[in-house]
Design an enzyme around this catalytic site. Structure first.
Site, short mmCIF file in Angstrom:
data_model
loop_
_atom_site.label_atom_id
_atom_site.label_comp_id
_atom_site.label_asym_id
_atom_site.label_seq_id
_atom_site.Cartn_x
_atom_site.Cartn_y
_atom_site.Cartn_z
N GLU A 1 0.85 -1.20 0.00
CA GLU A 1 0.00 0.00 0.00
C GLU A 1 0.88 1.24 0.00
OE1 GLU A 1 -2.27 -0.14 3.62
OE2 GLU A 1 -2.90 -2.20 3.23
N LYS B 1 2.39 4.60 1.44
CA LYS B 1 2.54 5.15 2.79
C LYS B 1 2.33 6.66 2.66
CE LYS B 1 5.75 5.16 6.70
NZ LYS B 1 5.54 6.56 7.01
N ASP C 1 1.88 10.46 3.46
CA ASP C 1 2.47 11.34 4.45
C ASP C 1 1.41 12.32 4.94
OD1 ASP C 1 4.45 12.29 6.01
OD2 ASP C 1 5.55 13.34 4.44
N TYR D 1 -7.11 2.00 6.25
CA TYR D 1 -6.37 0.80 5.88
C TYR D 1 -6.30 -0.27 6.97
CZ TYR D 1 -2.80 3.51 8.37
OH TYR D 1 -2.13 4.26 9.29
N LYS E 1 10.83 2.79 2.43
CA LYS E 1 10.89 4.25 2.25
C LYS E 1 11.44 4.63 0.86
CE LYS E 1 10.40 6.96 5.24
NZ LYS E 1 10.24 7.43 6.59
N CYS F 1 7.57 47.81 -7.94
CA CYS F 1 7.08 46.60 -8.59
C CYS F 1 8.05 46.22 -9.71
CB CYS F 1 5.69 46.86 -9.17
SG CYS F 1 5.16 45.59 -10.33
N CYS G 1 6.32 47.02 -13.28
CA CYS G 1 5.96 48.35 -13.79
C CYS G 1 6.73 49.47 -13.08
CB CYS G 1 4.46 48.57 -13.65
SG CYS G 1 3.93 48.74 -11.94
N CYS H 1 1.49 45.44 -5.70
CA CYS H 1 1.56 46.50 -6.69
C CYS H 1 0.12 46.90 -6.94
CB CYS H 1 2.20 46.00 -7.98
SG CYS H 1 1.96 47.19 -9.30
N CYS I 1 -0.52 48.09 -14.38
CA CYS I 1 0.67 47.22 -14.31
C CYS I 1 0.51 46.06 -15.30
CB CYS I 1 0.84 46.67 -12.89
SG CYS I 1 2.14 45.42 -12.78
S1 IVH Z 1 0.27 0.57 8.72
C1 IVH Z 1 0.28 -1.76 12.36
N1 IVH Z 1 -0.36 1.55 6.39
O1 IVH Z 1 2.84 5.57 8.49
C2 IVH Z 1 -0.05 -0.74 11.39
N2 IVH Z 1 0.63 3.00 7.99
O2 IVH Z 1 5.48 5.13 9.98
C3 IVH Z 1 0.98 0.29 11.25
N3 IVH Z 1 0.88 5.32 7.20
O3 IVH Z 1 1.86 6.13 11.79
C4 IVH Z 1 0.68 1.32 10.25
N4 IVH Z 1 -0.03 5.01 5.22
O4 IVH Z 1 0.39 7.13 10.01
C5 IVH Z 1 0.18 1.81 7.60
N5 IVH Z 1 -1.03 2.29 4.31
C6 IVH Z 1 -0.49 2.54 5.50
C7 IVH Z 1 -0.04 3.82 5.86
C8 IVH Z 1 0.53 4.01 7.12
C9 IVH Z 1 0.53 5.88 6.04
C10 IVH Z 1 1.55 6.03 8.32
C11 IVH Z 1 0.86 5.85 9.63
C12 IVH Z 1 1.92 5.42 10.59
C13 IVH Z 1 3.18 5.68 9.85
C14 IVH Z 1 4.21 4.65 10.23
#
Ligand code: IVH
Length: 682
Positions: A111, A113, A115, A230, A319, A413, A416, A431, A436
């Site tokens: 999935e 991740k 931010d 999720y 990551k 500006c 102009c 401005c 302008c």
């Molecule tokens: S699973 C046991 N799935 O990433 C479950 N986390 O560094 C642990 N996050 O605090 C989390 N997308 O806020 C999971 N698809 C995803 C995620 C996800 C974003 C964030 C989450 C967590 C951080 C972990």
């Protein structure tokens, strides 16, 4: 009005909400949606006892809180261990294979991740009852009212039938998801703020986190937050699937938003390959993602593997490489926006960030530069995240040589060369020269718009062509355009569409231009685009001064006698008229025959309500909002939207809003519709 119509409306609106905010596939127009919502609100104002917590009207409207209460999570909200590359991910698999050999045959779900901000949602008997931040994983903060404003979160789980999901819906269900602001929405939000001269936000993540931690839900509601779920944290009195893949499908069937990027794989190598494709394609994700999460699909196995500290063994965060680099800020440039806002930007020593050469980065505004003490010549930390415009995080103070130059807002500006302006209480520098060139398209667009001179047929494409061919260099030039000029602009525009140029269109536009000379004074005042002067204020100014020349000579003190004109707007008006470039523009307009005087119908009606100011709140028994306004104005009174000390009367209807409280606290007299009618009698 029936109970069943009420129930029908609620479920219809919730359904369309789901189509729009979860599926991103609306099937009715915004206007139709608004009509349904209006009908619902009417029923609720007549029958407040019918309102249920899943009514769409319950999303907003909660009162601001003093502080957030703490909530203990029903189970620890865990974190994730990181893997930086394929080798790390393989090492993770090896470690857990040693603990349990079922891992060797395991399947994996990958999935994104996201931010954003981790949130926990509680549902009891299908109703959303509580929502919290992650906090320290044990105890979070109660942000229920704020989460309710996120339309992607169902207030009631729309599906409960066993037949649809194959599982009996638990009476108590706790979910986890990630709340965030999509990149496009973030950019739009920032563009609007910038055009309004307000502070822009630094990045989507901080904005999302800050928005969810607002004490006033009305503020949260104005931010484009959404979320994806999720995980099922825990459940009671029902059943749920035991594999991650099926959990996602189950949550989707229940009406929750889930990612459409997730995939299931038979082995880790395939899962790693998939994360790699997203590493390359991360710019095409609609949100910021700092990696992908690889999870064991078998949740029972994952659970039995336990955790190390706060990190479950059954999943790992793969990551993406960080997109932050340091480079040299060569120079600070200044761009002039469509509204005249001056925005500083960094001209960088070109540097590669995640496969893209970055040469410029936003510096937001001059306050930001001062706060971070960013100087020309500095080494700076630059971030590029998704499609967000690259931004400077901070200067590297330790790398200073002493030759760096601090930056001041420009006095002129850059487009102009006219002196710039700073209004108190605003972060931007402007401005305000109406001629302008950097603002010309927008100024002309505004000048011809419906609430201003209302020149029908003068669309933005034609405006751009006329500016390009140098037929227009300020708004007064509109009145010297010839039929040929217009025909030429229309022809150029039509070349794209291949349709035949139309002499009739040119004639119509020319007529509209000539006709617009007859527009009342208030329209011309509004059309000039003076900072802080909108349509309503333009009417007040027109009534008070009667001519442009009188208005142009008014002092700040005189201007402040008019209701709604505070010191900032008064200053902005005086400043506008004091500028040579603007004075020349007015001369040109007048020479072209645009010099309206106040017209009779603009004169204030005299009547029994003259000199009184009214604010209407709630639903009146017979008059609609607009009717009440017209009634007040036709009897010489003034109707405004916000309660202040200057308000003479609050006209109170059923289900009043916060205006009622404010009026009481200010000691404003309160009457009902009947009272208003009696006052109006001569
Ligand atoms: S699973 C046991 N799935 O990433 C479950 N986390 O560094 C642990 N996050 O605090 C989390 N997308 O806020 C999971 N698809 C995803 C995620 C996800 C974003 C964030 C989450 C967590 C951080 C972990």
């Amino acid at each position: 009005m029936t109970d069943s119509r009420y129930e029908e409306l609620k479920s219809q609106i919730n359904f369309h909400n789901y189509r729009y905010h979860v599926l991103d596939a609306p099937i009715i127009s915004d206007a139709e949606y608004d009509r349904l919502l209006d009908e619902l609100k009417q029923i609720e104002s007549a029958r407040p006892e019918w309102i249920t917590p899943d009514s769409p009207t319950q999303r907003a409207g909660a009162k601001p809180a003093d502080k957030f209460e703490k909530i203990r999570h029903p189970k620890p909200i865990l974190s994730l261990a990181n893997a930086f590359g394929a080798e790390d991910a393989r090492a993770w698999l090896e470690r857990i294979s040693k603990i349990d050999d079922r891992v060797e045959k395991a399947q994996f779900v990958v999935e994104p991740k996201i931010d954003g901000l981790s949130v926990v949602l509680h549902y009891r008997d299908g109703f959303f009852t509580q929502g919290a931040t992650r906090g320290d994983g044990e105890v979070g903060e109660d942000i229920t009212s704020n989460l309710k404003t996120i339309r992607a979160i169902p207030l009631k789980i729309p599906v409960a039938e066993l037949e649809v999901t194959g599982y009996k819906l638990p009476r108590y269900l706790v979910l986890r998801g990630e709340a965030f602001i999509p990149i496009k929405d973030f950019e739009t939000l920032n563009r609007k703020l910038e055009e309004a001269g307000e502070k822009t936000y630094l990045n989507p993540r901080n904005t999302a986190a800050g928005s969810l931690r607002q004490l006033d839900p009305a503020l949260t509601s104005s931010r484009p937050l959404t979320l994806l779920v999720y995980q099922i944290v825990c459940h009671e009195g029902g059943e749920v699937p035991t594999s991650q893949w099926e959990i996602l499908q189950y949550l989707k069937a229940l009406g929750f938003p889930i990612t459409d990027v997730a995939k299931r794989f038979d082995n880790l190598e395939a899962a790693i390959a998939y994360t790699e494709t997203w590493n390359k394609g991360r710019d095409s994700l609609p949100y910021e993602a700092d990696g992908m999460v690889i999870k064991l699909d078998d949740l029972k196995l994952a659970d039995e593997l336990g955790f190390v500290g706060k990190d479950p063994r059954g999943a790992v965060a793969f990551k993406f490489p960080a997109r932050e680099v340091t480079t040299t800020l060569k120079e600070i440039g200044v761009a002039v926006g469509r509204t005249g806002v001056l925005t500083p930007y960094a001209i960088l020593e070109p540097v590669e960030i995640g496969g893209v050469i970055v040469e410029r980065a936003t510096l937001h505004n001059f306050d930001f530069i001062a706060e971070k003490d960013i100087r020309a010549g500095d080494r700076v930390l630059v971030k590029r995240a998704g499609e967000v415009i690259p931004y400077i995080i901070a200067p590297v103070i330790d790398a200073r040589t002493g030759k760096e130059k601090p930056c001041q807002p420009p006095s002129k500006c850059p487009a102009c060369e006219q002196p710039v302006e700073h209004f108190e209480g605003e972060v931007a520098w402007y401005c305000v020269n109406a001629a302008c060139p950097a603002q010309l398209v927008r100024n002309v667009e505004h000048f011809v718009s419906r609430g201003a001179m209302d020149i029908v047929g003068m669309g933005i494409e034609i405006v751009k062509k006329l500016i390009e061919s140098e037929k227009i260099s300020d708004v007064a030039d509109i009145y010297t355009l010839t039929r040929e000029d217009i025909l030429d602009a229309i022809t150029k525009k039509d070349r794209k569409t291949k349709s035949a140029p139309s002499g009739k269109n040119a004639d119509n536009l020319l007529t509209a231009i000539i006709e617009s000379k007859k527009q009342p004074l208030s329209r011309l005042i509004a059309a000039l685009g003076i900072h802080g002067v909108g349509e309503v204020m333009a009417k007040d100014l027109s009534r008070a001064f009667g001519s442009l020349s009188a208005l142009s000579q008014a002092s700040a003190d005189e201007l402040q006698q008019i209701e709604g004109v505070g010191p900032n707007i008064a200053e902005s008006i005086v400043d506008w008229f004091s500028r040579k470039a603007n004075q020349n523009l007015l001369k040109k307009l007048s020479a072209a025959g645009v010099d309206p005087q106040m017209q009779k119908d603009e004169k204030k009606k005299e009547g029994a309500l003259s000199g009184l100011t009214f604010v209407v709140t709630g639903t009146l028994p017979t008059l609609s909002r607009d009717d009440a306004k017209t009634f007040i104005e036709s009897h010489g009174g003034k109707s405004t939207d916000s309660v202040s000390k200057k308000t003479s009367y609050l006209v109170l209807g059923e289900n009043p809003g916060s205006k009622f409280e404010k009026a009481k606290s200010l000691g404003v007299k309160i009457i009902d519709e009947e009272g208003l009618k009696q006052l109006a009698q001569p």
